[in-house]
Enzyme design. Structure first.
Site, PDB file in Angstrom:
ATOM      1  N   CYS A  33      -2.468  -0.588   7.458  1.00  0.00           N
ATOM      2  CA  CYS A  33      -1.760   0.691   7.345  1.00  0.00           C
ATOM      3  C   CYS A  33      -2.018   1.569   8.566  1.00  0.00           C
ATOM      4  CB  CYS A  33      -2.171   1.411   6.066  1.00  0.00           C
ATOM      5  SG  CYS A  33      -1.566   0.601   4.570  1.00  0.00           S
ATOM      6  N   HIS A  55       0.818  -1.207   0.000  1.00  0.00           N
ATOM      7  CA  HIS A  55       0.000   0.000   0.000  1.00  0.00           C
ATOM      8  C   HIS A  55       0.858   1.266   0.000  1.00  0.00           C
ATOM      9  CE1 HIS A  55      -3.870  -2.069   1.642  1.00  0.00           C
ATOM     10  NE2 HIS A  55      -3.419  -2.617   0.532  1.00  0.00           N
ATOM     11  N   GLU A 110       0.662   3.944   1.802  1.00  0.00           N
ATOM     12  CA  GLU A 110       1.061   4.382   3.137  1.00  0.00           C
ATOM     13  C   GLU A 110       2.260   3.563   3.629  1.00  0.00           C
ATOM     14  OE1 GLU A 110      -3.565   4.321   3.101  1.00  0.00           O
ATOM     15  OE2 GLU A 110      -1.912   3.250   2.139  1.00  0.00           O
ATOM     16  N   CYS A 147      -6.301   1.386   5.364  1.00  0.00           N
ATOM     17  CA  CYS A 147      -6.873   0.109   5.788  1.00  0.00           C
ATOM     18  C   CYS A 147      -6.400  -0.157   7.218  1.00  0.00           C
ATOM     19  CB  CYS A 147      -6.426  -1.012   4.846  1.00  0.00           C
ATOM     20  SG  CYS A 147      -4.662  -1.432   5.011  1.00  0.00           S
TER      21      CYS A 147
END
Length: 154
Positions: free
Chosen positions: A115, A84, A86, A112
């Site tokens: 993260c 991801h 992040e 999410c």
């Protein structure tokens, strides 16, 4: 002589979210293009976008297992081959020795649960997002950690 009417200057939130949207254009994810920017004191620390780990085949070539299996957004994220945006910002910061504690995350989407946990432990104090993400547990955890989440529309 008459002065031309000047355009409205972007706010800092608009500026950094705009950069996150630009970063997202590098994403190789087939489902959602996400970009993130970590900022402290109005200075960019690092950026990240979602896609396959360094040196691996991108989702554009390998395909998306989650899409093939019709897995809804926010579910079974562990089987995605991508990292991801992040997470990539934190990895970039770590690989270059950049201190991120106290920074603000500007991201095209809310994090999410995975993260969110990583960002909380990294000491990110505020999240500024452009779009939501369907993860109720992440929202609950962020509230519990007293992380400020603001949505900016541009």
């Amino acid at each position: 002589m008459r002065q031309a009417k000047s355009a409205r200057r972007q706010s800092w939130d608009e500026y950094f979210i705009g950069i996150a949207q630009l970063v997202a254009q590098r994403s190789t994810c087939l489902r959602r293009k996400v970009g993130a920017v970590l900022v402290r004191e109005k200075r960019i620390l690092c950026t990240g976008y979602n896609g396959a780990p360094h040196g691996l085949v991108h989702c554009e070539q390998a395909g998306c297992l989650r899409k093939r299996l019709h897995i809804p957004a926010g579910e079974r994220i562990e089987i995605c081959r991508g990292i991801h945006a992040e997470q990539n910002t934190l990895v970039q910061a770590a690989s270059f020795g950049i201190q991120v504690s106290g920074a603000t995350l500007y991201c095209t989407h809310a994090p999410c649960i995975t993260c969110a946990k990583m960002l909380i432990n990294a000491g990110i104090r505020e999240f500024v997002i452009a779009n939501d993400y369907p993860d109720d547990l992440a929202r609950k955890l962020l509230r519990e950690a007293k992380i400020k989440v603001r949505r900016v529309r541009i």
